[in-house]
Design an enzyme around this catalytic site. Structure first.
Site, PDB file in Angstrom:
ATOM      1  N   LYS A  34       0.977  -0.962  -0.170  1.00 12.34           N
ATOM      2  CA  LYS A  34       0.094   0.159  -0.057  1.00 12.34           C
ATOM      3  C   LYS A  34       1.082   1.447   0.279  1.00 12.34           C
ATOM      4  CE  LYS A  34      -1.363   2.132   3.267  1.00 12.34           C
ATOM      5  NZ  LYS A  34      -2.050   4.032   2.832  1.00 12.34           N
ATOM      6  N   GLU A  79      10.002   1.807  10.958  1.00 17.18           N
ATOM      7  CA  GLU A  79      10.860   2.543   9.920  1.00 17.18           C
ATOM      8  C   GLU A  79      10.348   3.640  10.803  1.00 17.18           C
ATOM      9  OE1 GLU A  79      13.952   2.143  10.130  1.00 17.18           O
ATOM     10  OE2 GLU A  79      14.116  -0.156   9.509  1.00 17.18           O
ATOM     11  N   CYS A 101      13.868  10.784   5.992  1.00 15.55           N
ATOM     12  CA  CYS A 101      13.525  10.544   7.232  1.00 15.55           C
ATOM     13  C   CYS A 101      15.442  10.190   7.369  1.00 15.55           C
ATOM     14  CB  CYS A 101      13.919   8.540   7.487  1.00 15.55           C
ATOM     15  SG  CYS A 101      14.357   7.804   6.393  1.00 15.55           S
ATOM     16  N   GLU A 110      10.928  16.421  14.229  1.00 14.38           N
ATOM     17  CA  GLU A 110      10.825  16.421  13.404  1.00 14.38           C
ATOM     18  C   GLU A 110      10.627  17.232  11.817  1.00 14.38           C
ATOM     19  OE1 GLU A 110       9.292  12.884  11.915  1.00 14.38           O
ATOM     20  OE2 GLU A 110      10.869  12.153  10.700  1.00 14.38           O
TER      21      GLU A 110
HETATM   22  P1  NAD Z   1       2.619   8.496   7.349  1.00 13.50           P
HETATM   23  O1  NAD Z   1       2.610   7.910   9.505  1.00 13.50           O
HETATM   24  O2  NAD Z   1       2.055   9.417   7.887  1.00 13.50           O
HETATM   25  O3  NAD Z   1       1.876   7.266   6.946  1.00 13.50           O
HETATM   26  C1  NAD Z   1       3.311   5.947   6.544  1.00 13.50           C
HETATM   27  C2  NAD Z   1       1.897   5.219   5.855  1.00 13.50           C
HETATM   28  O4  NAD Z   1       1.224   4.704   6.697  1.00 13.50           O
HETATM   29  C3  NAD Z   1       0.868   5.741   4.696  1.00 13.50           C
HETATM   30  O5  NAD Z   1       0.874   4.895   4.089  1.00 13.50           O
HETATM   31  C4  NAD Z   1      -0.080   5.875   5.691  1.00 13.50           C
HETATM   32  O6  NAD Z   1      -1.003   5.755   4.668  1.00 13.50           O
HETATM   33  C5  NAD Z   1      -0.473   5.089   6.367  1.00 13.50           C
HETATM   34  N1  NAD Z   1      -1.252   4.963   7.609  1.00 13.50           N
HETATM   35  C6  NAD Z   1      -1.624   6.023   7.595  1.00 13.50           C
HETATM   36  N2  NAD Z   1      -2.023   5.531   8.843  1.00 13.50           N
HETATM   37  C7  NAD Z   1      -2.662   4.327   9.465  1.00 13.50           C
HETATM   38  C8  NAD Z   1      -2.981   3.846  10.231  1.00 13.50           C
HETATM   39  N3  NAD Z   1      -3.561   4.238  11.522  1.00 13.50           N
HETATM   40  N4  NAD Z   1      -2.255   2.284   9.937  1.00 13.50           N
HETATM   41  C9  NAD Z   1      -1.785   2.058   9.211  1.00 13.50           C
HETATM   42  N5  NAD Z   1      -0.710   2.636   8.368  1.00 13.50           N
HETATM   43  C10 NAD Z   1      -1.413   4.105   8.158  1.00 13.50           C
HETATM   44  O7  NAD Z   1       3.784   9.246   7.122  1.00 13.50           O
HETATM   45  P2  NAD Z   1       4.007   9.472   6.096  1.00 13.50           P
HETATM   46  O8  NAD Z   1       3.836  11.774   6.454  1.00 13.50           O
HETATM   47  O9  NAD Z   1       3.833   9.528   4.614  1.00 13.50           O
HETATM   48  O10 NAD Z   1       5.928   9.953   6.008  1.00 13.50           O
HETATM   49  C11 NAD Z   1       6.390  10.909   6.316  1.00 13.50           C
HETATM   50  C12 NAD Z   1       7.248  10.096   7.933  1.00 13.50           C
HETATM   51  O11 NAD Z   1       8.103   9.192   8.174  1.00 13.50           O
HETATM   52  C13 NAD Z   1       8.361  10.902   9.043  1.00 13.50           C
HETATM   53  O12 NAD Z   1       8.318  10.748  10.016  1.00 13.50           O
HETATM   54  C14 NAD Z   1       9.844  10.653   8.601  1.00 13.50           C
HETATM   55  O13 NAD Z   1      10.766  11.096   9.315  1.00 13.50           O
HETATM   56  C15 NAD Z   1       9.025   8.988   8.357  1.00 13.50           C
HETATM   57  N6  NAD Z   1       9.982   8.310   7.481  1.00 13.50           N
HETATM   58  C16 NAD Z   1      10.882   7.227   7.836  1.00 13.50           C
HETATM   59  C17 NAD Z   1      12.308   6.204   7.307  1.00 13.50           C
HETATM   60  C18 NAD Z   1      12.525   5.337   7.623  1.00 13.50           C
HETATM   61  O14 NAD Z   1      13.796   4.880   7.422  1.00 13.50           O
HETATM   62  N7  NAD Z   1      12.525   5.292   9.104  1.00 13.50           N
HETATM   63  C19 NAD Z   1      12.231   6.573   5.982  1.00 13.50           C
HETATM   64  C20 NAD Z   1      11.168   7.462   5.746  1.00 13.50           C
HETATM   65  C21 NAD Z   1      10.187   8.079   5.761  1.00 13.50           C
END
Ligand code: NAD
Length: 478
Positions: free
Chosen positions: A173, A246, A280, A377
């Site tokens: 997804k 992650e 990230c 962040e």
């Molecule tokens: P997000 O947590 O808003 O969304 C990530 C994914 O989770 C999306 O596909 C979203 O639709 C889904 N999602 C949202 N709510 C959910 C729920 N309750 N249950 C299951 N899935 C759900 O993150 P984002 O805004 O897309 O990405 C930015 C964040 O991701 C930043 O905090 C960044 O640091 C982090 N990030 C971490 C890494 C890593 O490898 N550690 C890499 C890239 C981004």
């Protein structure tokens, strides 16, 4: 110029293209025009995708690993062969430059090819006259892979490669903000993988929670924010699904006094502002020794003045917009908070009224340690520079965070920097470089930056469960 893809975007379920129960708009963040409609997967369609993935497990997991390796290589070749249209689509929906989009797409192929080289270890526990006992790592079953919007395919590849190599099937997804390119990858892999092995679904805010709660999914591989990671773990707990999370980071960079200012400034700039700060592992707060604070700060500001921000599809643009409105508003909120508190802006600040989610590249001069821009962040092009005199104080401040994803130390003397790096609480610590990840090296977060690991052998093992088989050779009871 708005880019519009008229071709249909469909879910991939059991090797077929399936229209969504409804659809939703995907916007170009550079001008807020609609790029295309994406299919909105209903809960019944998710059930279909999970059922297809479950049905595909026995045959897929029974194949010799060498066959699955070859499928990974074919996936990589198919992605490489379509890199040109895919990168245009990624730029249109994500905002990053065409060059950065190509790097991500080709990087996903590279990740799959390198992951295909990994071996699943086998341990012979006992090989005696009485018994033979071997522990092998076998597939978990169906993996739900959930990706964020900053590197939609790059971070999906971190999950697809090891999940499929280990013998699992996948329901992938993408984020609702960036579903299009991933849907197209699902479409082009229909002819490559057996039906049901890879299913791709897109949808609204309910779809992720449906996946984490779904009884037919055995494991969630998730990349996203720490806040969402907590919800994923709580939901997965009900059925004791395995999780790899992650999550967010607030990576410190510590600059020692003996640096070459121009070269460190250049590397730090891109380490902080690359992908418009939406990484990230970006340097999100920079601790600079007082002896080099002034020259390094001037060098960073000078670089900002030369960088071209704009629509990633345009020639010459180096950094694009923030990917979506809610993240844009969040970054503006942090800038407003810093303005209201009277912190010094070296460059940047709030944007003019405009189309597109553009934030001026912004650098703040030594805001207080407890300010929001230092503690939270930012995930955008806003960087606080922080002065220090005493390295113990810098290390303590760097470590005083709920996050522990990455960190970097910069010095003319790598041994001196290493001594500092060894005291940092982060999953990856770089000396004199930043954001260097490879498919064969463990990537993990300390503290609330993650649970589990991705990449390398440890990342592969997260998609398996150990199975010990013991064969009694001597039938006499001893
Ligand atoms: P997000 O947590 O808003 O969304 C990530 C994914 O989770 C999306 O596909 C979203 O639709 C889904 N999602 C949202 N709510 C959910 C729920 N309750 N249950 C299951 N899935 C759900 O993150 P984002 O805004 O897309 O990405 C930015 C964040 O991701 C930043 O905090 C960044 O640091 C982090 N990030 C971490 C890494 C890593 O490898 N550690 C890499 C890239 C981004």
């Amino acid at each position: 110029m708005p880019v519009r893809f008229d071709a249909d975007f469909t879910l991939t379920i059991n090797g077929n293209g399936v229209a969504g129960a409804s659809s939703f708009d995907v916007l170009n963040p550079a001008d807020e025009t609609v790029v295309a409609q994406a299919p909105d997967c209903s809960s019944e369609q998710l059930d279909d995708a999970v059922a297809a993935a479950r049905d595909a497990v026995p045959a897929w997991s029974a194949r010799p690993i060498g066959e699955r390796r070859r499928f990974l290589l074919e996936m990589a070749a198919a992605i490489d062969a379509h890199a040109e249209p895919l990168r245009r689509l990624l730029t249109a929906e994500q905002g990053k430059t065409l060059d950065d989009a190509a790097t991500e797409i080709l990087g996903a192929g590279y990740w799959l090819r390198e992951t295909a080289k990994l071996e699943l270890p086998e341990v012979v526990n006992e090989d005696s006259e009485v018994r033979r006992s071997i522990t092998r790592h076998v597939a978990l079953g169906v993996v739900g892979a959930i990706a964020p919007w900053n590197f939609p395919l790059g971070l999906a590849a971190f999950k697809l490669g090891p999940a499929l190599l280990a013998g699992n099937t996948v329901v992938l997804k993408p984020s609702p903000f960036t579903p299009l390119m991933t849907l197209k990858v699902g479409e082009l892999l229909r002819g490559v993988l057996p039906d049901g092995v890879l299913n791709v679904v897109s949808g609204g805010d309910d779809l992720g929670p449906w996946m984490t709660a779904h009884p037919g999914i055995d494991k969630i591989g998730f990349t996203g924010s720490t806040q969402t990671g907590r919800k994923v773990m709580a939901s997965a707990a009900a059925s004791l699904k395995r999780v790899t999370l992650e999550l967010g980071g607030n990576d410190p960079a510590i600059v020692l006094p003996d640096i070459d200012v121009p070269s460190v400034a250049e590397k730090l700039f891109w380490g902080a502002f690359g992908n418009s700060g939406q990484v990230c592992l970006a340097a999100k707060r920079v601790y600079i020794h007082a002896d080099v604070y002034e020259p390094l700060k001037r060098a960073l500001v000078d670089i900002v003045r030369t960088v071209q921000v704009g629509d990633g599809a345009e020639h010459g643009v180096q950094l694009g917009p923030i990917q979506n409105r809610s993240q844009y508003e969040r970054v503006l909120d942090l800038i407003r908070d810093a303005k209201d508190a009277g912190f010094e802006f070296l460059i940047g600040g709030l944007p003019e009224e405009q189309k597109g989610y553009f934030v001026p590249l912004t650098i703040l001069d030594n805001p207080p340690e407890d300010s929001r821009i230092v503690q939270e962040e930012q995930f955008g092009p806003v960087l606080p520079l922080l002065r220090y005199d005493d390295i113990d104080d810098a290390i303590a401040r760097a470590n005083a965070s709920e996050y522990g994803l990455g960190a970097s130390v910069w010095s003319g003397d790598p041994d001196r920097a290493l001594a500092v790096g060894q005291r940092l609480l982060a999953g990856t610590v770089w000396i004199n470089e930043i954001q260097h990840l490879t498919p064969s090296v463990t990537f993990a977060g300390h503290k609330q930056s993650g649970v589990g690991t991705e990449n390398g052998l440890e990342g592969l093992l997260e998609y398996t469960v150990p199975r010990t088989i013991t064969v009694r050779r001597n039938q006499e009871v001893s």
